[in-house]
Design an enzyme around this catalytic site. Structure first.
Site, PDB file in Angstrom:
ATOM      1  N   GLY A 103       0.814  -1.216   0.000  1.00 29.88           N
ATOM      2  CA  GLY A 103       0.000   0.000   0.000  1.00 29.88           C
ATOM      3  C   GLY A 103       0.845   1.262   0.000  1.00 29.88           C
ATOM      4  O   GLY A 103       0.333   2.340  -0.229  1.00 29.88           O
ATOM      5  N   LYS A 104       2.150   1.101   0.301  1.00 34.92           N
ATOM      6  CA  LYS A 104       3.091   2.232   0.252  1.00 34.92           C
ATOM      7  C   LYS A 104       2.576   3.429   1.035  1.00 34.92           C
ATOM      8  O   LYS A 104       2.696   4.565   0.604  1.00 34.92           O
ATOM      9  CB  LYS A 104       3.407   2.590  -1.202  1.00 34.92           C
ATOM     10  CG  LYS A 104       4.045   1.421  -1.979  1.00 34.92           C
ATOM     11  CD  LYS A 104       4.443   1.800  -3.379  1.00 34.92           C
ATOM     12  CE  LYS A 104       5.184   0.674  -4.088  1.00 34.92           C
ATOM     13  NZ  LYS A 104       4.396  -0.554  -4.334  1.00 34.92           N
ATOM     14  N   ARG A 105       2.038   3.174   2.230  1.00 35.53           N
ATOM     15  CA  ARG A 105       1.540   4.236   3.079  1.00 35.53           C
ATOM     16  C   ARG A 105       2.692   5.002   3.719  1.00 35.53           C
ATOM     17  O   ARG A 105       3.825   4.512   3.793  1.00 35.53           O
ATOM     18  CB  ARG A 105       0.641   3.660   4.176  1.00 35.53           C
ATOM     19  CG  ARG A 105      -0.538   2.841   3.666  1.00 35.53           C
ATOM     20  CD  ARG A 105      -1.461   3.645   2.786  1.00 35.53           C
ATOM     21  NE  ARG A 105      -2.764   3.010   2.677  1.00 35.53           N
ATOM     22  CZ  ARG A 105      -3.248   2.457   1.583  1.00 35.53           C
ATOM     23  NH1 ARG A 105      -2.557   2.443   0.465  1.00 35.53           N
ATOM     24  NH2 ARG A 105      -4.459   1.922   1.581  1.00 35.53           N
TER      25      ARG A 105
END
Lengths: 304, 304
Positions: A103-105
């Site tokens: 999700g590359k949050r």
């Protein structure tokens, strides 16, 4: 059991470092995956996506050690997509696979904690406990600095899971910011690498991989040697093999710490293998995953 | 109507540049917000979060031009949280507010397109059309470079919405990567600023703000002047006022292009005003939002 030992034992059991990417596009599902749905478009699409992921896990999962659901592909299906994500995570786990939420949050501390609750252990509320996805790893964006990453590390560590920080990604645009030369020497991605090394467990067990790792694109293997110097104890997630042009054979430096030093993710090359090589989608996916599995296993050192 | 004209006319109509941050924590909702829920904990928490956001919009919305839901706070409530997000977005829109989705997404092209579908115009599938959130702006992380941002710009532009790229954030850790000095001169965040200027519409109408803007933390006002030089036509979203220490009075350079040059977001200082100043939550929130509104309006130039 520590994250590092859990990772190493799972890789040893399955004799695989392959991560099956799950990036379902409702317009490109395997034939037959759309048979089950009913209701509104989002509900039907989510049911079909879930069926597709199940079939993909059944076919290619046995050659893999983990799945990597791409959160964007579930999010665009709204609430039914969120249910399909939970169901897919559970299905993969039951099949003996680790789960990497992609999700590359990344956000300020209080928000990063909220994302981490969602991905890892959930949260207590006045209305009762709400479960998290309880994933084994999640990808995190370090642009905003250490305080945007730490809450993920804390939440992951609390359930003996890990974090994968974007260090040098596999896309052409990675050169725009990640590769910029710094006045003090080195490049931007090397600072992200230093963050990874700093945030990993202070003292993982002897020979163990730490619980903070790095996303290192497989498309620029020249960077892997330098990355290993900067992050000797980190798990590398290597995306970009197949459709994006990377080759497993070029990834040897990533495996320097041993067989649990890296995992190789592939999505389109596995799910779309039947379009390339013919045969049924499942048979072609299984064959391609098995080909990648063998190549990586052969390349990696059995020390871990 | 172009994004820039829509933004400017909305700001003029509402005489406000204040963005109401919606970061609901199920453990800190306004009294009374938990009355409606039933069912499982996530369903009850989501219903309460939705009621809380409605009450907050009713109270403080009239002094604001936009709401900024923090996606993390809805995501951690699972599928019911996703439904609460949609309902909250719709409620804010019906109240005449613009909607800024704060998710700080960023990924390789195909994935960025999937996120953008979710946030903006939705997607066509073999199962029918699935609606997107249709927000007016969404925050995007530029670490992965231009090809991770462009798909958001395309999807936003297709529905006359805009994008807000993280340039210099408001958290202490922003110094770790964003402030690094580059060998070629300048610092990392200035490259993100150049990207913003490059990606904005080639020729917005005379005096109009472009459809690609920047997140510029209000906690370091010294950067705003330089940011304006690099991004003369960009909307600035200024977070960090209130709980994070920024003051509206320090933000003048952000408004150099005129009244539609910047919007100021505040979350905790508005929602928690009653804890600080007494009174009912709604009255205190309204008073604090109105205080911010006046301060920003007074500060900004009426040219746009």
């Amino acid at each position: 059991m520590s994250f590092g030992r859990r990772l190493a034992s799972r890789i040893a059991e399955r004799e695989s470092q392959i991560v099956l990417g799950l990036d379902p596009d409702p317009a490109r599902l395997w034939p037959g995956a759309d048979a089950e749905g009913q209701g509104a478009p989002a509900e039907r699409a989510a049911a079909a996506v879930q069926a597709h992921c199940r079939a993909l896990i059944d076919a290619a999962g046995p050659a893999c050690v983990a799945v990597k659901p791409q959160l964007a592909c579930f999010e665009r299906l709204g609430a039914p997509g969120r249910m399909a994500l939970s169901a897919t995570v559970a299905y993969a786990r039951d099949a003996g696979l680790l789960v990497i939420a992609d999700g590359k949050r990344g956000d300020i501390d209080v928000t990063a904690r909220a994302y981490a609750q969602s991905l890892y252990g959930g949260l207590e509320t006045p209305f009762g406990a709400i479960a998290g996805l309880h994933v084994d790893l999640a990808t995190v964006n370090p642009l905003m600095g250490i305080d945007a990453v730490e809450p993920f590390v804390e939440a992951a560590r609390a359930i003996r899971s890990g974090v994968l920080v974007l260090v040098r990604t596999s896309n052409p645009g990675a050169a725009d910011i990640e590769d910029l030369d710094l006045a003090g020497g080195g490049v931007v991605w090397e600072r992200a690498a230093a963050l990874v090394d700093q945030l990993g467990e202070a003292a993982p067990g002897a020979g163990e991989i730490a619980d903070v790792g790095a996303v290192m694109g497989a498309t620029v293997p020249a960077h892997l040697q330098r990355a290993r110097e900067l992050m000797p104890r980190a798990l590398f997630l290597l995306p970009g093999v197949g459709a994006q042009g990377g080759r497993v054979e070029d990834l040897a430096p990533a495996f320097a710490p041993g067989r649990a030093g890296a995992v190789v993710s592939a999505s389109r090359s596995i799910v779309g293998a039947y379009l390339q090589h013919g045969g049924s989608p499942g048979d072609a996916a299984r064959a391609e995953a098995e080909r990648l599995r063998e190549a990586a296993w052969r390349l990696s050192d059995p020390r871990l």
